[in-house]
Write an enzyme that holds these catalytic residues in place. Structure first.
Site, short mmCIF file in Angstrom:
data_model
loop_
_atom_site.label_atom_id
_atom_site.label_comp_id
_atom_site.label_asym_id
_atom_site.label_seq_id
_atom_site.Cartn_x
_atom_site.Cartn_y
_atom_site.Cartn_z
N CYS A 2 49.69 48.15 46.15
CA CYS A 2 50.19 49.00 47.00
C CYS A 2 52.04 49.17 46.86
CB CYS A 2 50.35 48.69 48.43
SG CYS A 2 48.58 48.66 48.93
N ARG A 27 52.02 50.55 39.25
CA ARG A 27 51.47 49.39 39.94
C ARG A 27 49.85 49.75 40.48
NH1 ARG A 27 55.20 46.13 42.33
NH2 ARG A 27 53.92 45.35 43.85
N ASN A 100 52.40 46.50 52.55
CA ASN A 100 51.82 45.93 51.38
C ASN A 100 51.20 44.41 51.56
OD1 ASN A 100 52.79 48.20 49.86
ND2 ASN A 100 54.02 46.98 48.70
N GLY A 101 50.00 44.14 51.28
CA GLY A 101 49.57 43.07 51.46
C GLY A 101 48.07 43.11 52.41
N LYS A 481 41.32 43.62 27.64
CA LYS A 481 41.88 44.72 27.30
C LYS A 481 40.94 46.11 27.05
CE LYS A 481 44.93 44.20 28.06
NZ LYS A 481 45.78 43.10 28.76
N LYS A 599 48.89 46.81 38.88
CA LYS A 599 49.74 46.38 37.87
C LYS A 599 50.00 44.76 38.54
CE LYS A 599 52.36 45.61 34.39
NZ LYS A 599 51.43 45.36 32.95
C1 AGP Z 1 46.44 42.41 32.46
O1 AGP Z 1 46.17 43.72 31.31
C2 AGP Z 1 45.82 42.75 33.65
N1 AGP Z 1 46.40 44.07 34.49
C3 AGP Z 1 45.87 41.67 34.70
O2 AGP Z 1 44.85 40.73 33.91
C4 AGP Z 1 46.79 40.69 34.63
O3 AGP Z 1 47.42 39.90 33.44
C5 AGP Z 1 46.70 39.72 35.76
O4 AGP Z 1 46.61 40.48 37.14
C6 AGP Z 1 48.05 38.83 36.01
O5 AGP Z 1 49.20 39.33 36.25
P1 AGP Z 1 50.61 38.50 36.27
O6 AGP Z 1 50.53 38.28 34.91
O7 AGP Z 1 51.36 39.72 36.65
O8 AGP Z 1 50.43 37.35 37.06
#
Ligand code: AGP
Length: 604
Positions: A2, A27, A100-101, A481, A599
């Site tokens: 969010c 995000r 958010n949360g 990926k 994200k």
């Molecule tokens: C990566 O492609 C992913 N979107 C996801 O696995 C990400 O690496 C994971 O959520 C951890 O995020 P962070 O590195 O922001 O902690």
């Protein structure tokens, strides 16, 4: 996940909210909404799907010059389907919030409020928080008091912006475990969950602390401490500019960010080299007996790969674990243990909880983090920034590569400091690392080959990725990926493990992508390739430039430019990322914003 933006000022609010929400799109979200003052009346407009749908729902309101205060939200569904009914803002005629949360005790709160005569329209946890604030506001007619009393009953994580009908053109903000910033501008003031939302207007911001409430209107930002008295509001300045959020001629952010790898890896390596050796402030590691690397997703895969290299160069045992498991496992942490948290965003809920647990258990902590000033960076005892710059594509690429570079440098540093590596050996490794950006650049130049290979596999139902040692760790990341952006089922497997079960899924035409950059293990991996080929697999092999590959072993071979073998995965990560990128493009998918993904995963 969010996103929040709020604005009160002298300009029309809607363009600011819509553009701010667009900047937060990266995000991940599945619905959006706004609340704004029309006179002293609060109005909301919401819609499921993309921001374009919200714009359509807003219609003429987008241009309305008289509306100058409002809050906007992009929602990533947790409680209840992505629909306009469940999208934020939530509340009543008196109080409207975006959140958010997750409010963990929302069931309990709903029962409390139902008893007071409230009913609920959505399936969200947020509506309970909104109506709780409304309940207390009804009693005291004082917004700060209502927030404080509601906050005392909320369990979970939140960043909230609220409008109160009795206080037109004013916005309240408060938070716990989720970030919220107040940002000043000469035309008005903003709230944002992420500075990206307001970078087009200002780079100055004040991070809210957990016990604070901030109040803003068109002229002032006031921050109140836990006792309700105003506290000093000193602003920080964000180093990134709006340009970092542009595609700069690339078709997608994901491709742009892969293309940036040579530069950001180079920058990161050079920033820590002194007299030919890595120079971290590593007082932290003195007497380290064990290292625990804790992270999620791609960051955890970087940790998996780092483990092999750190153990090999330093002899210090490394244990790698998912943060979501670590936090509930009662981990046994010894006095000499270091817990390393890796995170691009620095806001991942599970990683943050793991960090807090490690600290509570008395372990020393190090954050390897990309976003400056993020929660993990602020709370860890020590921090190493990965300096990859803003990563906009949901699928992490350059952040992963720079995490590997940092882990490799750390491995050399620890090996050198522990006496396992002589000066000359450590310096030779650093020399080798300095050559990596060039090799990555050359690898990127072969992107059309990756595109052509991906094209051959667009009809696949499943793709398997396998390798041994560091290549196993890379296979895990390559599979993640590919599945993230192509929606094809993928699995990363240790090549030696294939015959213990997964081989039952190999039949005529099933693709197996093999990483084999560790020359010591090449022959072993070749045996595993033969096993899957004997069952009809189509094989794509990624190996070193000069490797002597037996005739007919693979349908396609991607050779990576010559590099120090121990670090070759940093180069092999490029085809892993490019294959995923092109697969998504060939399938016509939204590569930068894959479905259901966020994200920054700020909820458990
Ligand atoms: C990566 O492609 C992913 N979107 C996801 O696995 C990400 O690496 C994971 O959520 C951890 O995020 P962070 O590195 O922001 O902690």
């Amino acid at each position: 996940m969010c996103g929040i933006i709020g604005y009160s000022g002298i300009c029309s609010v809607m363009p600011k909210i819509v553009n701010g929400l667009s900047a937060l799109e990266y995000r991940g979200y599945d619905s959006a909404g706004v609340a704004f003052f029309e006179g002293d009346r609060i109005r909301t407009v919401k819609s499921a799907g993309r921001i374009e749908n919200l714009k359509a729902a807003l219609g003429d309101l987008c241009e309305n010059e008289n509306i100058k205060c409002g809050i906007g939200h992009t929602r990533w569904a947790t409680h209840g389907e992505p629909s306009s009914r469940n999208s934020h803002p939530h509340g009543t005629e008196r109080v409207m919030i975006v959140h958010n949360g997750i409010i963990e005790n929302f069931v309990e709160l709903k029962a409390f409020l139902a008893d007071k005569g409230y009913s609920f329209e959505s399936e969200t946890d947020t509506e309970a928080a909104a109506k709780l604030i409304d309940f207390f506001y009804g009693e005291s007619k004082n917004a700060v008091d209502a927030i404080q009393r509601a906050r005392a009953m909320l369990r979970g994580s939140y960043a909230v912006c609220a409008l109160f009908s009795g206080e037109p053109n004013r916005i309240y903000g408060f938070r716990k475990d989720n970030p919220l910033l107040a940002a000043p501008h000469e035309d008005g003031n903003f709230f944002a969950s992420d500075i990206s939302a307001v970078l087009a207007h200002t780079r100055r911001f004040r991070r809210l602390e957990e016990n604070e409430i901030a109040v803003l209107d068109s002229k002032n930002i006031t921050v109140l401490g836990a006792d309700g008295c105003s506290v000093e509001c000193v602003f920080e300045t964000e180093s990134r500019t709006q340009d970092s959020l542009e595609k700069c001629g690339f078709e997608h952010f994901m491709l742009k960010e892969i293309a940036e790898e040579p530069r950001v890896i180079n920058q990161t390596i050079k920033s820590v080299i002194k007299d030919g050796l890595p120079c971290f402030d590593q007082g932290l590691f003195v007497g380290a007996e064990k290292i625990h690397i804790v992270a999620c997703g791609t960051a955890m895969h970087a940790g998996m790969l780092g483990k092999y290299v750190i153990e090999r160069l330093s002899g210090i045992p490394v244990f790698v674990e998912l943060a979501s498991e670590f936090r509930y496992r009662n981990p046994i942490l010894g006095k000499g243990d270091i817990v390393v948290l890796i995170s691009q965003s620095g806001e991942t809920a599970d990683t943050l909880a793991a960090l807090r647990l490690a600290k509570a258990e008395g372990a020393r902590t190090l954050g390897i983090v990309n976003v400056v000033g993020s929660a993990v960076a602020r709370e860890a005892d020590n921090v190493i920034y990965t300096n990859a710059g803003t990563e906009v594509a949901v699928a992490s690429t350059k952040a992963y590569s720079v995490q590997l570079a940092v882990l490799f440098l750390l491995a050399v540093d620890l090996g050198h400091k522990s006496g396992k590596l002589e000066d000359s050996a450590a310096k030779a490794y650093v020399e080798a690392l300095l050559k990596i950006p060039d090799a990555v650049e050359k690898m990127f130049a072969k992107k059309d080959d990756c595109s052509a290979i991906a094209q051959k596999y667009t009809n696949s139902k499943s793709i398997f990725f396998m390798g041994r040692g560091v290549d196993y760790a890379l296979s895990m990341e390559a599979a993640l990926k590919m599945k993230e952006v192509s929606y094809i089922h993928c699995e990363g497997i240790a090549a030696g493990e294939m015959k213990h079960g997964t081989i039952s899924l190999i039949s005529e035409g099933v693709p197996v992508f093999v990483f084999a950059t560790d020359n010591r293990l090449f022959e072993k991996t070749v045996s595993n390739i033969k096993e899957v080929r004997a069952r009809g697999a189509r094989v794509v092999l990624v190996c070193n430039e000069k490797m002597d590959v037996p005739e007919g072993i693979a349908d396609d071979i991607i050779r990576i430019p010559e590099t120090e073998e121990l670090f070759a995965t940093l180069v092999a990560a490029v085809p892993a990322q490019l294959l995923a990128y092109y697969m998504s493009c060939h399938l016509g998918l939204d590569v930068d914003k894959p479905r259901n993904l966020a994200k920054s995963v700020t909820v458990e």
